[in-house]
Motif scaffolding. Structure first.
Motif, PDB file in Angstrom:
ATOM      1  N   GLN A  13       0.848  -1.159   0.008  1.00 20.91           N
ATOM      2  CA  GLN A  13      -0.101   0.033  -0.121  1.00 20.91           C
ATOM      3  C   GLN A  13       1.002   1.141  -0.040  1.00 20.91           C
ATOM      4  O   GLN A  13       0.457   2.211  -0.831  1.00 20.91           O
ATOM      5  N   LEU A  14       2.076   1.047   0.602  1.00 17.37           N
ATOM      6  CA  LEU A  14       2.843   2.368   0.847  1.00 17.37           C
ATOM      7  C   LEU A  14       3.397   2.625  -0.464  1.00 17.37           C
ATOM      8  O   LEU A  14       3.540   3.732  -0.930  1.00 17.37           O
ATOM      9  N   LEU A  15       3.940   1.562  -1.352  1.00 12.86           N
ATOM     10  CA  LEU A  15       4.618   1.747  -2.475  1.00 12.86           C
ATOM     11  C   LEU A  15       3.518   2.073  -3.408  1.00 12.86           C
ATOM     12  O   LEU A  15       3.806   2.731  -4.482  1.00 12.86           O
ATOM     13  N   ASP A  16       2.523   1.703  -3.391  1.00 12.65           N
ATOM     14  CA  ASP A  16       1.214   1.744  -4.392  1.00 12.65           C
ATOM     15  C   ASP A  16       0.984   3.514  -4.255  1.00 12.65           C
ATOM     16  O   ASP A  16       0.518   4.364  -5.301  1.00 12.65           O
ATOM     17  N   PHE A  17       0.871   3.952  -3.022  1.00 20.01           N
ATOM     18  CA  PHE A  17       0.573   5.513  -2.712  1.00 20.01           C
ATOM     19  C   PHE A  17       1.513   6.317  -3.181  1.00 20.01           C
ATOM     20  O   PHE A  17       0.940   7.266  -3.500  1.00 20.01           O
ATOM     21  N   ARG A  18       2.613   6.210  -3.783  1.00 21.12           N
ATOM     22  CA  ARG A  18       3.497   7.120  -4.346  1.00 21.12           C
ATOM     23  C   ARG A  18       3.510   7.361  -5.535  1.00 21.12           C
ATOM     24  O   ARG A  18       3.525   8.413  -6.153  1.00 21.12           O
ATOM     25  N   GLY A  19       2.245   6.885  -6.435  1.00 22.97           N
ATOM     26  CA  GLY A  19       1.788   7.207  -7.570  1.00 22.97           C
ATOM     27  C   GLY A  19       2.110   6.258  -8.633  1.00 22.97           C
ATOM     28  O   GLY A  19       2.773   5.156  -8.616  1.00 22.97           O
TER      29      GLY A  19
END
Length: 51
Positions: free
Chosen positions: A27-33
């Motif tokens: 989720q954190l990596l996906d949140f980066r855009g």
């Protein structure tokens, strides 16, 4: 409780912690855009120097 039950409970808890940690990391990596490719001129420069 027998030793095997204790080991099973600890293993299950560790498995759940790893699964939750993995989901949080994704989720954190996906949140980066959106992932953008590298600029073509930089890639061409790297390939030319490698040859």
């Amino acid at each position: 409780m027998t030793r095997s039950k204790i080991v099973a409970i600890i293993t299950g808890a560790l498995s759940l912690l790893l699964a939750i940690g993995y989901l949080l990391l994704v989720q954190l990596l996906d949140f980066r855009g959106e992932m953008l490719p590298a600029p073509v001129d930089v890639v061409g420069w790297l390939v030319r120097d490698a040859l």
